[in-house]
Scaffold this active site. Structure first.
Site, mmCIF file in Angstrom:
data_model
loop_
_atom_site.group_PDB
_atom_site.id
_atom_site.type_symbol
_atom_site.label_atom_id
_atom_site.label_comp_id
_atom_site.label_asym_id
_atom_site.label_seq_id
_atom_site.Cartn_x
_atom_site.Cartn_y
_atom_site.Cartn_z
ATOM 1 N N SER A 17 -14.183 63.404 41.474
ATOM 2 C CA SER A 17 -13.576 63.522 40.149
ATOM 3 C C SER A 17 -14.628 63.293 39.063
ATOM 4 O O SER A 17 -15.170 62.190 38.922
ATOM 5 C CB SER A 17 -12.446 62.506 39.996
ATOM 6 O OG SER A 17 -11.985 62.549 38.668
ATOM 7 N N HIS A 42 -13.225 68.114 41.129
ATOM 8 C CA HIS A 42 -11.913 67.770 40.561
ATOM 9 C C HIS A 42 -12.091 67.453 39.071
ATOM 10 O O HIS A 42 -12.861 66.566 38.703
ATOM 11 C CB HIS A 42 -11.335 66.564 41.303
ATOM 12 C CG HIS A 42 -9.954 66.186 40.879
ATOM 13 N ND1 HIS A 42 -8.827 66.828 41.345
ATOM 14 C CD2 HIS A 42 -9.503 65.250 39.999
ATOM 15 C CE1 HIS A 42 -7.747 66.286 40.798
ATOM 16 N NE2 HIS A 42 -8.139 65.330 39.954
ATOM 17 N N ASP A 44 -10.183 66.428 35.488
ATOM 18 C CA ASP A 44 -8.966 65.830 34.932
ATOM 19 C C ASP A 44 -8.837 66.149 33.451
ATOM 20 O O ASP A 44 -9.665 65.731 32.650
ATOM 21 C CB ASP A 44 -9.019 64.306 35.123
ATOM 22 C CG ASP A 44 -8.861 63.924 36.571
ATOM 23 O OD1 ASP A 44 -7.814 64.246 37.154
ATOM 24 O OD2 ASP A 44 -9.803 63.313 37.128
ATOM 25 N N MET A 46 -6.600 65.578 30.148
ATOM 26 C CA MET A 46 -5.576 64.667 29.606
ATOM 27 C C MET A 46 -5.375 64.937 28.121
ATOM 28 O O MET A 46 -6.341 65.138 27.390
ATOM 29 C CB MET A 46 -6.043 63.223 29.779
ATOM 30 C CG MET A 46 -6.408 62.876 31.208
ATOM 31 S SD MET A 46 -7.027 61.198 31.292
ATOM 32 C CE MET A 46 -7.503 61.111 33.019
ATOM 33 N N HIS A 75 -6.800 69.467 37.287
ATOM 34 C CA HIS A 75 -5.573 68.649 37.298
ATOM 35 C C HIS A 75 -5.134 68.443 35.852
ATOM 36 O O HIS A 75 -5.777 67.719 35.098
ATOM 37 C CB HIS A 75 -5.925 67.320 37.995
ATOM 38 C CG HIS A 75 -4.840 66.291 37.994
ATOM 39 N ND1 HIS A 75 -5.086 64.976 38.330
ATOM 40 C CD2 HIS A 75 -3.516 66.371 37.708
ATOM 41 C CE1 HIS A 75 -3.944 64.291 38.252
ATOM 42 N NE2 HIS A 75 -2.992 65.103 37.866
ATOM 43 N N MET A 77 -3.011 66.890 33.137
ATOM 44 C CA MET A 77 -2.105 65.797 32.771
ATOM 45 C C MET A 77 -1.717 66.023 31.318
ATOM 46 O O MET A 77 -2.118 65.282 30.414
ATOM 47 C CB MET A 77 -2.815 64.456 32.975
ATOM 48 C CG MET A 77 -2.852 64.030 34.430
ATOM 49 S SD MET A 77 -4.147 62.845 34.777
ATOM 50 C CE MET A 77 -5.510 63.966 35.037
ATOM 51 N N MET A 146 -0.100 61.364 43.284
ATOM 52 C CA MET A 146 -0.853 60.379 42.495
ATOM 53 C C MET A 146 -0.673 59.007 43.131
ATOM 54 O O MET A 146 0.449 58.522 43.276
ATOM 55 C CB MET A 146 -0.332 60.332 41.051
ATOM 56 C CG MET A 146 -0.784 61.465 40.147
ATOM 57 S SD MET A 146 -2.567 61.758 40.032
ATOM 58 C CE MET A 146 -3.218 60.167 39.561
ATOM 59 N N ASP A 184 -4.841 61.415 44.910
ATOM 60 C CA ASP A 184 -5.710 61.162 43.748
ATOM 61 C C ASP A 184 -5.461 59.762 43.208
ATOM 62 O O ASP A 184 -4.361 59.462 42.742
ATOM 63 C CB ASP A 184 -5.369 62.229 42.689
ATOM 64 C CG ASP A 184 -6.300 62.212 41.496
ATOM 65 O OD1 ASP A 184 -7.270 61.440 41.494
ATOM 66 O OD2 ASP A 184 -6.043 63.007 40.560
#
Ligand code: DX5
Ligand code: ZN
Length: 226
Positions: A17, A42, A44, A46, A75, A77, A146, A184
């Site tokens: 990540s 990976h 993330d 957000m 991913h 979010m 998660m 994750d």
């Protein structure tokens, strides 16, 4: 499933990540992952609304794409992720995962992701039960469980996640579908073997990889976790 990313998958796939990488020198960390045994990156994303944190957006995904030699596992979010499917495809995402809790029309969203040529994933927060996937599991290429509350790297693993993964494995095997299981949050040398035994296909690891003395060796050790 016809996507070439799915050819010859040897579980567990390791997806470091980038949230835990050195943002002042991303190039070095991307090169490290390129040269390692890790299969995916990976990323993330957000939005400060779905989770209490803001990470990075399309320009950074594009920059990583230009240097990364492996698939980008993105991913999201964010609330109403369907607004950005095309933008993330253009930025270079190969796998796009949206949260169950953030998607009102999840079936449509997963098929939109696939129609843009990406693999489609659905992520579950720690409080969201596996059984809610009963009517959508066949439409998802992967389910991301998660094992911490999303928003931050370096948090403590939630033990209950093992049980959820076992249940999910059972659901997938019973249905005879090929949906992959990704986990994750809090993945390290202690939790990884237990997660693999529970049936995980993809281990996301942030802090344990980028905080290690030797990240390349840590990736290898996670991959061999039994
Ligand atoms: C958390 C993110 C994770 C995070 C994992 O919201 O989705 O991908 O980077 O970090 P670690 O492995 O440090 O728990
Ligand atoms: Zn993540």
């Amino acid at each position: 499933m016809e996507n070439e990313i799915l050819d010859n998958i040897q579980s567990p796939i390791i997806a470091p990540s980038i949230l835990s990488a050195d943002f002042c020198n991303l190039q070095a960390d991307i090169d490290m992952v390129n040269q390692s045994e890790a299969e995916w990156f990976h990323l993330d994303i957000m939005d400060g609304e779905f989770v209490p944190n803001i990470s990075f957006g399309m320009p950074v995904v594009k920059a990583i794409r230009s240097r990364a030699e492996k698939p980008l596992d993105v991913h999201l979010m964010i609330v109403r992720p369907e607004r950005y499917i095309t933008r993330f495809a253009e930025a270079g995402a190969d796998i796009l995962t949206v949260h169950y809790e953030a998607s009102t029309h999840l079936h449509r969203t997963l098929h939109q992701i696939k129609s843009e040529g990406m693999l489609a994933g659905v992520a579950l927060n720690p409080h969201t039960p596996i059984m809610l996937l009963e009517d959508i599991i066949e439409d998802a290429d992967l389910v991301l469980v998660m094992s911490v509350n999303p928003g931050f790297g370096g948090q403590k693993f939630i033990e209950r996640s093992i049980d959820k993964i076992e249940k999910l494995r059972e659901m997938i095997d019973k249905r005879g579908c090929e949906t992959l299981i990704e986990v994750d949050g809090g993945v390290n040398l202690e939790t990884a073997p237990r997660l693999v035994a529970a049936g995980v296909d993809i281990l996301v690891a942030g802090n344990s990889v980028f905080g290690a003395q030797n990240p390349t060796e840590m990736i290898l050790n996670l991959k061999n976790a039994r």
